[in-house]
Design a protein around this motif. Structure first.
Motif, PDB file in Angstrom:
ATOM      1  N   TRP A   1      -0.808  -5.930   9.432  1.00 23.70           N
ATOM      2  CA  TRP A   1      -1.786  -4.564   8.993  1.00 23.70           C
ATOM      3  C   TRP A   1      -1.299  -3.299  10.436  1.00 23.70           C
ATOM      4  O   TRP A   1      -1.149  -2.582   9.789  1.00 23.70           O
ATOM      5  CB  TRP A   1      -3.233  -4.739   9.319  1.00 23.70           C
ATOM      6  CG  TRP A   1      -3.309  -5.121  11.036  1.00 23.70           C
ATOM      7  CD1 TRP A   1      -2.752  -6.788  11.469  1.00 23.70           C
ATOM      8  CD2 TRP A   1      -4.101  -4.169  12.000  1.00 23.70           C
ATOM      9  NE1 TRP A   1      -4.308  -6.918  12.127  1.00 23.70           N
ATOM     10  CE2 TRP A   1      -4.327  -5.776  12.974  1.00 23.70           C
ATOM     11  CE3 TRP A   1      -3.824  -2.551  12.403  1.00 23.70           C
ATOM     12  CZ2 TRP A   1      -4.627  -5.094  14.149  1.00 23.70           C
ATOM     13  CZ3 TRP A   1      -4.304  -2.746  13.028  1.00 23.70           C
ATOM     14  CH2 TRP A   1      -4.511  -3.800  14.364  1.00 23.70           C
ATOM     15  N   ARG A   2      -0.613  -3.476  11.145  1.00 20.75           N
ATOM     16  CA  ARG A   2      -0.008  -2.786  12.130  1.00 20.75           C
ATOM     17  C   ARG A   2       1.408  -1.994  11.692  1.00 20.75           C
ATOM     18  O   ARG A   2       1.572  -1.414  12.193  1.00 20.75           O
ATOM     19  CB  ARG A   2      -0.085  -3.160  14.087  1.00 20.75           C
ATOM     20  CG  ARG A   2      -0.644  -4.409  14.702  1.00 20.75           C
ATOM     21  CD  ARG A   2      -0.236  -4.018  15.953  1.00 20.75           C
ATOM     22  NE  ARG A   2      -1.394  -4.868  16.566  1.00 20.75           N
ATOM     23  CZ  ARG A   2      -2.149  -4.469  17.020  1.00 20.75           C
ATOM     24  NH1 ARG A   2      -2.234  -3.186  17.494  1.00 20.75           N
ATOM     25  NH2 ARG A   2      -3.306  -4.578  18.083  1.00 20.75           N
TER      26      ARG A   2
ATOM     27  N   VAL B   1      -7.097   3.226  -1.350  1.00 17.94           N
ATOM     28  CA  VAL B   1      -6.545   1.223  -0.275  1.00 17.94           C
ATOM     29  C   VAL B   1      -6.436   0.826  -1.302  1.00 17.94           C
ATOM     30  O   VAL B   1      -5.413   0.193  -1.613  1.00 17.94           O
ATOM     31  CB  VAL B   1      -8.239   0.563   0.408  1.00 17.94           C
ATOM     32  CG1 VAL B   1      -7.862  -0.732   0.044  1.00 17.94           C
ATOM     33  CG2 VAL B   1      -8.698   1.135   1.123  1.00 17.94           C
TER      34      VAL B   1
ATOM     35  N   ASN C   1      -2.673  -7.342   0.626  1.00 20.50           N
ATOM     36  CA  ASN C   1      -3.955  -7.566  -0.044  1.00 20.50           C
ATOM     37  C   ASN C   1      -4.492  -6.252   0.141  1.00 20.50           C
ATOM     38  O   ASN C   1      -4.198  -5.738   1.660  1.00 20.50           O
ATOM     39  CB  ASN C   1      -3.922  -8.024   1.073  1.00 20.50           C
ATOM     40  CG  ASN C   1      -6.076  -8.447   0.439  1.00 20.50           C
ATOM     41  OD1 ASN C   1      -6.545  -7.889   0.445  1.00 20.50           O
ATOM     42  ND2 ASN C   1      -5.516 -10.464   0.542  1.00 20.50           N
TER      43      ASN C   1
ATOM     44  N   ASN D   1      -7.490  -5.546   1.803  1.00 20.49           N
ATOM     45  CA  ASN D   1      -7.622  -5.951   2.942  1.00 20.49           C
ATOM     46  C   ASN D   1      -7.306  -5.221   3.787  1.00 20.49           C
ATOM     47  O   ASN D   1      -8.200  -5.136   5.583  1.00 20.49           O
ATOM     48  CB  ASN D   1      -8.459  -7.626   3.279  1.00 20.49           C
ATOM     49  CG  ASN D   1      -9.922  -7.912   2.174  1.00 20.49           C
ATOM     50  OD1 ASN D   1     -10.203  -6.449   1.748  1.00 20.49           O
ATOM     51  ND2 ASN D   1      -9.638  -9.470   1.819  1.00 20.49           N
ATOM     52  N   THR D   2      -5.970  -5.848   4.105  1.00 24.78           N
ATOM     53  CA  THR D   2      -4.799  -5.764   4.956  1.00 24.78           C
ATOM     54  C   THR D   2      -4.867  -4.526   5.048  1.00 24.78           C
ATOM     55  O   THR D   2      -4.880  -3.264   5.844  1.00 24.78           O
ATOM     56  CB  THR D   2      -3.374  -6.297   4.167  1.00 24.78           C
ATOM     57  OG1 THR D   2      -3.488  -7.494   4.677  1.00 24.78           O
ATOM     58  CG2 THR D   2      -2.904  -5.912   5.729  1.00 24.78           C
TER      59      THR D   2
ATOM     60  N   GLN E   1      -6.916  -1.637   4.300  1.00 20.87           N
ATOM     61  CA  GLN E   1      -8.377  -1.458   4.915  1.00 20.87           C
ATOM     62  C   GLN E   1      -8.393  -1.571   6.227  1.00 20.87           C
ATOM     63  O   GLN E   1      -8.654  -0.284   7.044  1.00 20.87           O
ATOM     64  CB  GLN E   1      -9.102  -2.029   4.402  1.00 20.87           C
ATOM     65  CG  GLN E   1     -10.983  -1.730   4.869  1.00 20.87           C
ATOM     66  CD  GLN E   1     -10.732  -0.856   4.634  1.00 20.87           C
ATOM     67  OE1 GLN E   1     -11.168   0.422   3.916  1.00 20.87           O
ATOM     68  NE2 GLN E   1     -12.060   0.266   5.301  1.00 20.87           N
ATOM     69  N   ARG E   2      -7.693  -2.433   6.590  1.00 22.19           N
ATOM     70  CA  ARG E   2      -7.739  -2.734   8.449  1.00 22.19           C
ATOM     71  C   ARG E   2      -6.425  -1.798   9.309  1.00 22.19           C
ATOM     72  O   ARG E   2      -7.809  -1.287  10.444  1.00 22.19           O
ATOM     73  CB  ARG E   2      -7.500  -4.257   8.634  1.00 22.19           C
ATOM     74  CG  ARG E   2      -7.234  -4.729   9.746  1.00 22.19           C
ATOM     75  CD  ARG E   2      -6.871  -6.391  10.273  1.00 22.19           C
ATOM     76  NE  ARG E   2      -7.029  -6.016  11.416  1.00 22.19           N
ATOM     77  CZ  ARG E   2      -6.971  -7.181  12.695  1.00 22.19           C
ATOM     78  NH1 ARG E   2      -6.473  -8.357  12.141  1.00 22.19           N
ATOM     79  NH2 ARG E   2      -6.807  -7.308  14.109  1.00 22.19           N
ATOM     80  N   ALA E   3      -5.790  -1.428   8.789  1.00 23.69           N
ATOM     81  CA  ALA E   3      -4.918  -0.526   8.796  1.00 23.69           C
ATOM     82  C   ALA E   3      -5.951   1.191   8.786  1.00 23.69           C
ATOM     83  O   ALA E   3      -5.308   1.471   9.896  1.00 23.69           O
ATOM     84  CB  ALA E   3      -3.471  -0.217   8.569  1.00 23.69           C
TER      85      ALA E   3
ATOM     86  N   ALA F   1      -8.555   1.201   8.814  1.00 19.31           N
ATOM     87  CA  ALA F   1      -9.688   1.868   9.935  1.00 19.31           C
ATOM     88  C   ALA F   1      -9.048   2.122  11.406  1.00 19.31           C
ATOM     89  O   ALA F   1      -9.578   2.607  12.018  1.00 19.31           O
ATOM     90  CB  ALA F   1     -10.433   0.372   9.466  1.00 19.31           C
ATOM     91  N   GLU F   2      -8.495   1.644  11.752  1.00 16.84           N
ATOM     92  CA  GLU F   2      -7.514   1.313  12.882  1.00 16.84           C
ATOM     93  C   GLU F   2      -6.949   3.332  12.880  1.00 16.84           C
ATOM     94  O   GLU F   2      -7.339   3.589  14.355  1.00 16.84           O
ATOM     95  CB  GLU F   2      -6.543   0.358  13.264  1.00 16.84           C
ATOM     96  CG  GLU F   2      -5.608   0.503  14.597  1.00 16.84           C
ATOM     97  CD  GLU F   2      -6.510   0.148  15.346  1.00 16.84           C
ATOM     98  OE1 GLU F   2      -6.104   0.453  16.482  1.00 16.84           O
ATOM     99  OE2 GLU F   2      -7.865  -0.395  15.843  1.00 16.84           O
TER     100      GLU F   2
ATOM    101  N   ARG G   1      -9.947   4.815  13.618  1.00 12.27           N
ATOM    102  CA  ARG G   1     -10.453   4.872  15.592  1.00 12.27           C
ATOM    103  C   ARG G   1      -9.320   5.522  16.269  1.00 12.27           C
ATOM    104  O   ARG G   1     -10.220   6.070  17.013  1.00 12.27           O
ATOM    105  CB  ARG G   1     -10.392   3.213  15.706  1.00 12.27           C
ATOM    106  CG  ARG G   1     -11.429   2.553  14.917  1.00 12.27           C
ATOM    107  CD  ARG G   1     -11.418   1.268  16.218  1.00 12.27           C
ATOM    108  NE  ARG G   1     -10.765  -0.145  15.495  1.00 12.27           N
ATOM    109  CZ  ARG G   1     -10.503  -0.433  14.191  1.00 12.27           C
ATOM    110  NH1 ARG G   1     -12.389  -0.270  13.553  1.00 12.27           N
ATOM    111  NH2 ARG G   1     -10.039  -1.084  13.584  1.00 12.27           N
TER     112      ARG G   1
END
Length: 122
Positions: free
Chosen positions: A12-13, A37, A47, A49-50, A52-54, A56-57, A60
């Motif tokens: 994700w990073r 996504v 994935n 979800n991966t 999505q996490r990226a 979301a970051e 932020r």
């Protein structure tokens, strides 16, 4: 576009870095709608979800925003995009400088090499 993921870093990073690069170079322009996504997950072979996490970051950090029914959009903040470009350039320059110092090149030699390689890329 395939990414050669580094197994030592969270995926994700690495996606945040790739998506940020796309913004900095203008592949995703300021204010543009970003791919969804699922589309990004399929493109990159990861994935959802991966992804999505990226994203979301990135939200932020202010690099994108969500609009409930319309999707995600790249920030309109040109100052933020310019600051991100500068941060990325500094990171590359630091690696370059450290590598050439490790080879015991002095500043004049490093500058000459960079100038030469720069012209080769044109």
């Amino acid at each position: 576009m395939a990414i050669d993921f580094d197994p030592a870093k969270p995926i994700w990073r690495q996606l945040v870095a790739e998506f940020s690069r796309r913004i900095v170079v203008g592949e995703w322009g300021a204010g543009d709608r970003m791919p969804g996504v699922r589309e990004l997950a399929a493109e990159l072979g990861v994935n959802p979800n991966t992804v999505q996490r990226a994203l979301a970051e990135m939200e932020r950090d202010g690099l994108c925003r969500s609009e409930r029914t319309s999707g995600r959009f790249v920030t309109d903040d040109q100052t933020l995009i310019t600051r991100l470009r500068t941060q990325q350039a500094v990171a590359f320059a630091d690696v370059y400088a450290a590598s050439l110092k490790g080879l015991r090149l002095d500043l004049a030699q490093a500058t000459q090499l960079l100038n030469s390689r720069w012209r080769e890329q044109e």
